[in-house]
Enzyme design. Structure first.
Site, mmCIF file in Angstrom:
data_model
loop_
_atom_site.group_PDB
_atom_site.id
_atom_site.type_symbol
_atom_site.label_atom_id
_atom_site.label_comp_id
_atom_site.label_asym_id
_atom_site.label_seq_id
_atom_site.Cartn_x
_atom_site.Cartn_y
_atom_site.Cartn_z
ATOM 1 N N VAL A 194 16.928 16.662 38.452
ATOM 2 C CA VAL A 194 18.050 15.821 38.025
ATOM 3 C C VAL A 194 18.359 14.687 38.995
ATOM 4 O O VAL A 194 19.180 13.820 38.686
ATOM 5 C CB VAL A 194 19.320 16.683 37.797
ATOM 6 C CG1 VAL A 194 19.083 17.705 36.705
ATOM 7 C CG2 VAL A 194 19.759 17.368 39.100
ATOM 8 N N ASP A 195 17.732 14.696 40.169
ATOM 9 C CA ASP A 195 17.980 13.626 41.141
ATOM 10 C C ASP A 195 16.652 13.158 41.726
ATOM 11 O O ASP A 195 16.466 13.140 42.942
ATOM 12 C CB ASP A 195 18.927 14.111 42.240
ATOM 13 C CG ASP A 195 19.446 12.957 43.110
ATOM 14 O OD1 ASP A 195 19.356 11.791 42.667
ATOM 15 O OD2 ASP A 195 19.940 13.222 44.211
ATOM 16 N N LEU A 196 15.744 12.764 40.841
ATOM 17 C CA LEU A 196 14.437 12.301 41.290
ATOM 18 C C LEU A 196 14.578 10.892 41.848
ATOM 19 O O LEU A 196 14.781 9.931 41.113
ATOM 20 C CB LEU A 196 13.445 12.307 40.123
ATOM 21 C CG LEU A 196 11.992 11.975 40.484
ATOM 22 C CD1 LEU A 196 11.414 13.020 41.434
ATOM 23 C CD2 LEU A 196 11.137 11.862 39.227
#
Length: 259
Positions: A194-196
């Protein structure tokens, strides 16, 4: 890797049972795997786990902090207590956004297996067991305060690794294609990160690419989330003035799918 859990007062710890003894009160949560249950009472080292390991002051008092990573969680690099040639990363969980102004470290307690730390360590261990490039997990610590909890995670540090964000200025096409291929490996395994972003991808001195910070990530069936991950990475590259890196990353990503 086999994981086990134990409790000491209102501290809950999930840890690598092949490496440490706990010396605490064993837990038997519903649905626990037979391997995890069998791992209790057995360890490869006489080093007992310490709830104090999850508190930065413990390490500072012992002059065991070797560095600090950027970010709101103020992750610390530590000398491992049982292996002087190894370093750990201690990452306390911290909130971001507006809520952090009034509450930066407390989360709603809904049970230890639903805490962010336990979920992240279990996911990291599962990916590590599949041979995917993630740091080896060490332990997750949770301490309950009534209806809330605080937490921290310990993993093995990838010594000498740099964030992709710090490599973009001189990254060649081969490295960028490896980044894309690595992302595709995780996507093929169902990981929705979700936080690439360019700081959560690390490049080792040997050119290997690792993915870190799996907080709130999960395993899913293929879907639109994959394109969403790539869009988030594109925004991150733009933030670092490296939008030109995206085509090579996507080439590596799609070459992986073709192969």
């Amino acid at each position: 890797m086999q994981l086990a859990t134990f409790q000491k007062e209102k501290n809950f710890i999930l840890y690598d049972a092949e490496r440490f003894c706990d010396g605490g009160k064993p837990l038997e949560p519903p649905g626990i795997g037979a391997q995890e249950g069998a791992a209790r009472g057995r360890c490869a080292s006489s080093m007992p786990l310490e709830p104090r390991w999850f508190f930065p002051d413990y390490w500072r008092e012992r002059d065991a902090v070797t560095g600090e990573a950027p970010g709101r969680g103020a992750s610390l690099f530590l000398t491992a207590p049982d292996r002087p040639d190894e370093q750990w990363v201690l990452r306390p969980y911290r909130r971001g956004g507006l809520i952090a102004r009034v509450n930066d470290a407390h989360y709603l307690w809904t049970g230890r297996e639903r805490t962010r730390a336990f979920r992240e360590l279990r996911l990291t261990a599962a990916l590590h067991a599949k041979g995917l490039p993630v740091p080896r997990p060490v332990a997750a610590g949770v301490w309950q305060h009534g209806f809330t909890y605080q937490a921290a995670l310990i993993t093995v540090r990838l010594t000498g690794a740099r964030a992709l964000a710090d490599c973009l200025a001189d990254a060649d096409a081969a490295l960028l294609e490896r980044v894309g291929a690595t992302i595709r490996r995780f996507h093929d395994s169902g990981l929705d990160h979700v936080d690439l972003n360019a700081r959560n991808l690390l490049v080792t001195p040997g050119g290997e690419v690792f993915l870190i910070d799996l907080d709130r990530c999960r395993l899913r069936q293929p879907g639109r989330w994959q394109a969403g991950n790539l869009s988030r990475l594109e925004r991150s590259l733009k933030k670092f003035g490296a939008s030109a890196s995206l085509p090579a990353i996507l080439a590596g990503y799609h070459d992986k799918s073709d192969g």
